[in-house]
Write an enzyme that holds these catalytic residues in place. Structure first.
Site, PDB file in Angstrom:
ATOM      1  N   GLU A 107       0.868  -1.188   0.000  1.00 47.86           N
ATOM      2  CA  GLU A 107       0.000   0.000   0.000  1.00 47.86           C
ATOM      3  C   GLU A 107       0.894   1.224   0.000  1.00 47.86           C
ATOM      4  O   GLU A 107       1.666   1.443   0.930  1.00 47.86           O
ATOM      5  CB  GLU A 107      -0.917   0.004   1.225  1.00 47.86           C
ATOM      6  CG  GLU A 107      -1.987  -1.073   1.137  1.00 47.86           C
ATOM      7  CD  GLU A 107      -3.002  -1.013   2.290  1.00 47.86           C
ATOM      8  OE1 GLU A 107      -3.937  -1.820   2.299  1.00 47.86           O
ATOM      9  OE2 GLU A 107      -2.838  -0.150   3.174  1.00 47.86           O
ATOM     10  N   GLU A 150      -5.617   9.135   9.863  1.00 52.23           N
ATOM     11  CA  GLU A 150      -4.338   8.593  10.303  1.00 52.23           C
ATOM     12  C   GLU A 150      -4.009   8.966  11.745  1.00 52.23           C
ATOM     13  O   GLU A 150      -4.378  10.015  12.234  1.00 52.23           O
ATOM     14  CB  GLU A 150      -3.190   9.128   9.428  1.00 52.23           C
ATOM     15  CG  GLU A 150      -3.468   9.203   7.954  1.00 52.23           C
ATOM     16  CD  GLU A 150      -3.723   7.834   7.320  1.00 52.23           C
ATOM     17  OE1 GLU A 150      -3.400   6.812   7.952  1.00 52.23           O
ATOM     18  OE2 GLU A 150      -4.263   7.792   6.197  1.00 52.23           O
TER      19      GLU A 150
END
Ligand SMILES: Cc1ncc(COP(=O)(O)O)c(C=O)c1O
Ligand SMILES: Cc1ncc(COP(=O)(O)O)c(C=O)c1O
Lengths: 417, 272, 417, 272
Positions: free
Chosen positions: B42, B53
């Site tokens: 990824e 995040e």
């Protein structure tokens, strides 16, 4: 208006999957409690706005400005709301809703501290634990607001990533929420974010226009020709416009023109917060809306002398109303806002928030295009802005401003603190 | 190789932010995790507001942006990468949406396909808003991975099942990304809910060690996704001003440990 | 009540001869306009309190305090009045009266700046030139309030004699008035000074109890057992008590106990402002009343953590009511007031002025002697006091106070201003 | 000599704050103005809140208080003074009221009389509130001087006329004390209003020079009261740390100039 969170293609729910159930639950609660008044939510909310918030706020003619502009100018006085700005309408609504939903904890992010203080007040009033995320740079800049939150019993958690300002605080709050959605409600401070926030915040703030529309008819016997409100995220704007939407009344959303409308793409900086006027469509903080961004879609750093307007996005519903020409998106720059701050204080005895001052800056520049009667929303009081205004006024040559000699005489620039 | 095929054995799927801390170092680091056994990578395309995040990856993204990373540089990077495993682009929807002249995700997908991207994970794009991107992916033959959270249920789960391809990203616990020592017992329950899906099920959030990976796979996962634990190594190397090869070596080693852990778990897996 | 300015021997008009005609003229105007509503003065005053001031202010039950004390506690919210304190009721009344009297100019003195800001606001609103005398020491200490006055267009004149505080500012304002009585009105900020000020200020402030008495009956169905208000000069106190005077309601005037009730005669200092409790009869600033003084009759320097209570005299009418046992004069010290500040902010989401906090300090200490239902007047908001409270809290060990770590972490003691 | 008798010739009435800047210096300064020709001396007893004074006299009072002046010290001072002219105590009512054990002005008046005071001027005691003090003065044979302001009229003027004794203090202009260069034309009008009073009319406020004094007397006054102009000399001497005798000399000289000015005015006075 829609209840599915779509406004001509703006809006939606662009959030991490982990949050989807929470915002679906919230959307459901919004419809039941807020729209359908289940368990008498709406009644309790309105009563608390009266008892705790001090509603209704007055609407009154501004005699000196009316003479100055040869226009009937009326002030809607949200600066008199508890906490000193319209922000409490929403914070109280959301904290109360969280209580109805059985949530046990409140979180919010804040930049300048206005939304954080409103949320902390509401949470204290309703006896809910409250945590406010705030960038460490903002904490250092906004000491009095930090202290207000702390005295109201809120935890203020410094966010140390990045530049330590609003954007990092938003990410941090999202992160907290993503891990705690089951017992925690995230109080968003404007008509931004994923559905149902834009509709819900507008609904909580619409009490402003509900009162103003009745008051102006009672006092002036008719509807105004124009309604002005400053716009950051746009909660104050939409709250002030909502009940006038179906009326033949011009609606002006006054954004912060900052120091310039042009963008420095290389530096990633927009020296303004005029998202409605200069931004374009994108996805930010959970919603598709107008955004200040570079060609790649990276969000620009916005700027305004008024911290509360300093945001690179804007509410999706407001963006849609501007596209449909129902709302005029206009802006005034830092200098005009500062001059307007001084003018309102001097002429009417009302010290406005710097955010609010933008609306009066537009009035000064365009009063002859606004018809015969104008309502301006005084979204907040300016006590929080005094230090900023002292500094900014000293740097400029503002003829309506008071001279700063006194401050030089006594104790020099730093004052005698 | 198709994305799904990469999960024939229990897969190790690392995440790295492209351009962290520099273009060149980042190139080397991706190769290192592939050398360590990665089955899929990824590749994060940095966005200025990474709301999903944790602070580790936020910082990585900030370093990459400071280093001048842009979507176009990202595509150059992908094209330049000398690896054979499938590559997934992980980013936020605004970058996908803004790319190119025309509005909508199509130009971005087209460009990504040309560069060698095999699929997408867009953490701020729930199934409800994913129609246009799904269509563009179909046009260019790319996969679209969705994240299933511990809280995803009922109708939403169904909608995702219809839209997903490549693999499904199973979020092992609530919260955003960030390494944790404990593997949550949410995992088994989460996997059970999507037991009958056709795509491989990769579990992420909080996996740090080979032991974690082993336990996750033995709980039924088809692969493990590891981000923060690797990004931490990049960050330490950057802060300590270490040689790129030293850091790459460490990444490769951790990748190997995670790959082995995942493979070890396979023997014990009882797919219900 | 009397209209001749005598309250059981307190009161009177002890002023320089040059001012006598002015105060006689004022007494006459008070009777005609204020008491007899000549030219509709009273109606206009009341309307402006609504439109400009934001009246009525709420009265609402404080849920957390009520639970804490097992007593029904109601808050009268003067902190929501424009300007942030009850002071505007009086300032607006006097400036409007000056206008009715044909005066062309407003003067006032201020110590902490609360009365000065209220007067400047009222003068700006009513378009009257305004000059505020303020000691230079106070100017340096109260920078934000000075700036508020300046932005409202008032001239702030530093007084450099003596220690540069309130007492010198009062003398200076008297001196100005003595030379300009014909066109100038001196707005006194509390129920002190020569007749008609004590009666007139009480009259303007009595709107507080007028509302509160109606509100408590509407909300609770009965009169309270006790009413509490902090007392400096006593305008807030008398305004809050006035309409309850003939009711079976206990009235508590809570003074500032400062750091101690004992006096240092040698230094001429009373480390408190508890004039009602510890002062004795004398003549100060135009009236016979209770005064903090030494054996010779020299006025002592008073002290309180709250600047607005820091005064060595008290209103003559209030002194008389205490002597007659109609009002209980009580006091709490600086520490208790600080703790009460934090408690109200944390428990109810209302940050009170430090003045106001004294009333809540008394509630904390004596709630079980006050009956079943208590109304406490929140005379002002605490935003103005944040710096003082931060400093004072850090020096003490107040368990209800927030920890100050955040402020240490970020930017150290001076904060990141 | 009675107070009124001191105005047989146009009188010079100086004011000094007792104890300014010290007890000893102050003693010497009072003697100096008497040596310069003073016919009556107004001796200020310092009060902490001198609301009727301008900044010059406020500062003098502050100096005296800092030097430890109290009512008792004041009476010692008066007793110790070696002058023959009548002495008027000028102070504020709170000191009069507080003195001694019993409430009210009587103990103060008794003590003042014993020390050698002949009368009082109490600037914050208007005629309306003066009953008790008038009575005490009568008991001990002291005079009570009132101040007539330019704005004093009608009933109030009548009440004062009934209560006044010794002399009447005519305030030449609005404002508090303080030396001015211009002699106000209010003076004539003010004097005219009390033309038929039985007591001498002494004019004060703003008189600085012999010329002023002359003009005031020629306008019809029976005397001039001079405070700030003399206190200024004391203040200068104090700030410049000058020898007591130097300052005393200057005071005596200014007193002489003022006395002469007053006397000169007499020739031209036309009492209407
Ligand atoms: C006084 C005031 N007015 C207006 C705004 C802008 O509100 P919004 O972002 O909802 O437009 C703010 C935001 O802090 C504010 O404090
Ligand atoms: C908030 C507040 N409460 C009370 C007071 C005391 O008022 P008063 O002196 O009239 O008693 C003040 C005076 O400044 C004040 O600001």
């Amino acid at each position: 208006m829609s209840t599915d969170g779509q406004f001509d293609g703006y809006g939606g729910q662009y959030v991490p999957e982990a949050l989807m159930p929470a915002i679906e639950e919230l959307a459901d609660a919004y419809e039941r409690y807020v729209l359908a008044n289940e368990d008498g939510f709406r009644d309790e909310f309105r009563q608390r706005l009266v008892d705790f918030g001090g509603r209704p706020t007055p609407l009154a003619r501004a005699d000196q400005l009316s003479a100055r502009y040869d226009t009937e100018v009326y002030l809607k006085r949200e600066d008199l709301l508890h906490g000193g700005a319209h922000k409490l309408n929403n914070a109280l609504g959301q904290v109360l809703l969280a209580k109805y939903m059985g949530k046990k904890r409140i979180i919010a992010e804040t930049g300048a501290g206005q939304h954080g203080t409103a949320t902390a007040m509401a949470a204290s009033h309703l006896d809910m634990p409250c945590e406010i995320y705030m960038g460490e740079t903002d904490i250092a800049r906004q000491r009095p607001n930090v202290f207000r939150m702390r005295t109201n019993g809120a935890t203020v958690t410094p966010v140390t990533t990045g530049r330590g300002t609003l954007k990092e605080a938003i990410s941090e709050t999202m992160r907290d929420w993503a891990g705690t959605v089951e017992n925690t409600h995230y109080v968003i401070g404007s008509i931004v974010g994923p559905h149902p926030f834009p509709s819900m915040v507008r609904e909580f703030q619409s009490v402003i226009s509900e009162e103003a529309r009745e008051q102006i008819q009672a006092e002036a016997g008719r509807l105004p020709d124009a309604v002005l409100a400053c716009a950051g995220g746009g909660s104050n704007t939409m709250g002030t416009f909502q009940q006038f939407r179906d009326d033949p009344v011009d609606l002006y959303a006054v954004e912060a023109g900052g120091s310039s409308l042009s963008v420095d793409e290389a530096a990633g900086v927009a020296p303004n917060s005029a998202t409605l006027s200069t931004g374009d469509e994108g996805v930010l903080h959970g919603a598709r809306t107008k955004v200040l961004q570079d060609g790649d879609g990276q969000i620009l750093e916005s700027h305004s002398v008024s911290a509360g307007l300093d945001y690179a996005g804007v509410g999706p519903e407001l963006a849609a109303m501007v596209d449909r020409d129902r709302v005029d998106a206009v802006n005034v720059d830092d200098d005009a806002a500062l001059a307007a701050f001084h003018r309102l204080a001097r002429e009417e005895g009302v010290i406005p928030a710097l955010e609010t001052a933008h609306a009066f800056g537009y009035l000064e520049q365009h009063h002859d295009e606004l018809g015969e009667m104008v309502v301006v929303n005084v979204s907040g009081r300016g006590d929080k802005d005094l230090e900023t205004v002292i500094e900014a006024t000293r740097k400029r040559d503002i003829d309506v401003g008071p001279t700063m000699e006194l401050f030089r005489e006594v104790g020099g620039a730093g004052g005698g603190r | 190789m198709s994305l799904a095929a990469a999960f024939d054995e229990p897969a190790f799927v690392p995440y790295l932010a492209v351009g962290d801390p520099s273009y060149e170092q980042s190139l080397r680091y991706v190769e290192a995790v592939v050398d360590g056994g990665a089955d899929v990578v990824e590749l994060g395309l940095p966005f200025s507001e990474p709301i999903a995040e944790g602070s580790t990856i936020q910082s990585a993204i900030a370093r990459a942006l400071d280093g001048g990373m842009t979507p176009d540089r990202y595509f150059e990077f992908v094209a330049e990468l000398d690896v054979t495993v499938p590559l997934v682009c992980m980013t936020y929807y605004n970058l996908v949406y803004q790319y190119g002249e025309e509005d909508g995700p199509r130009p971005f997908v087209e460009r990504a396909a040309a560069a060698g991207i095999d699929g997408f994970v867009i953490p701020d794009l729930p199934a409800e808003e994913a129609g246009p991107l799904r269509a563009a992916c179909d046009t260019f033959g790319l996969d679209l991975v969705f994240i299933v959270a511990p809280t995803t249920e009922g109708e939403r789960l169904e909608r995702m099942r219809e839209l997903v391809s490549g693999y499904v990203y199973v979020q092992a616990r609530l919260g955003t990304t960030g390494a944790r020592n404990e593997v949550s017992d949410h995992t088994e329950r989460s996997l059970a809910r999507i037991d009958d899906w056709e795509v491989p099920r990769a579990v992420g959030f909080g996996i740090k060690t080979g032991d974690h990976a082993e336990r996750i796979v033995s709980a039924g996962a088809d692969g493990v996704i590891v981000g923060s634990a690797l990004v931490d190594i990049v960050a330490e190397g950057h802060e300590g001003d270490e040689a790129t090869e030293t850091v790459a070596g460490r990444l490769e080693q951790r990748a190997r440990e995670l790959t082995r852990g995942a493979r070890r778990g396979a023997g014990q897996a009882t797919r219900r």
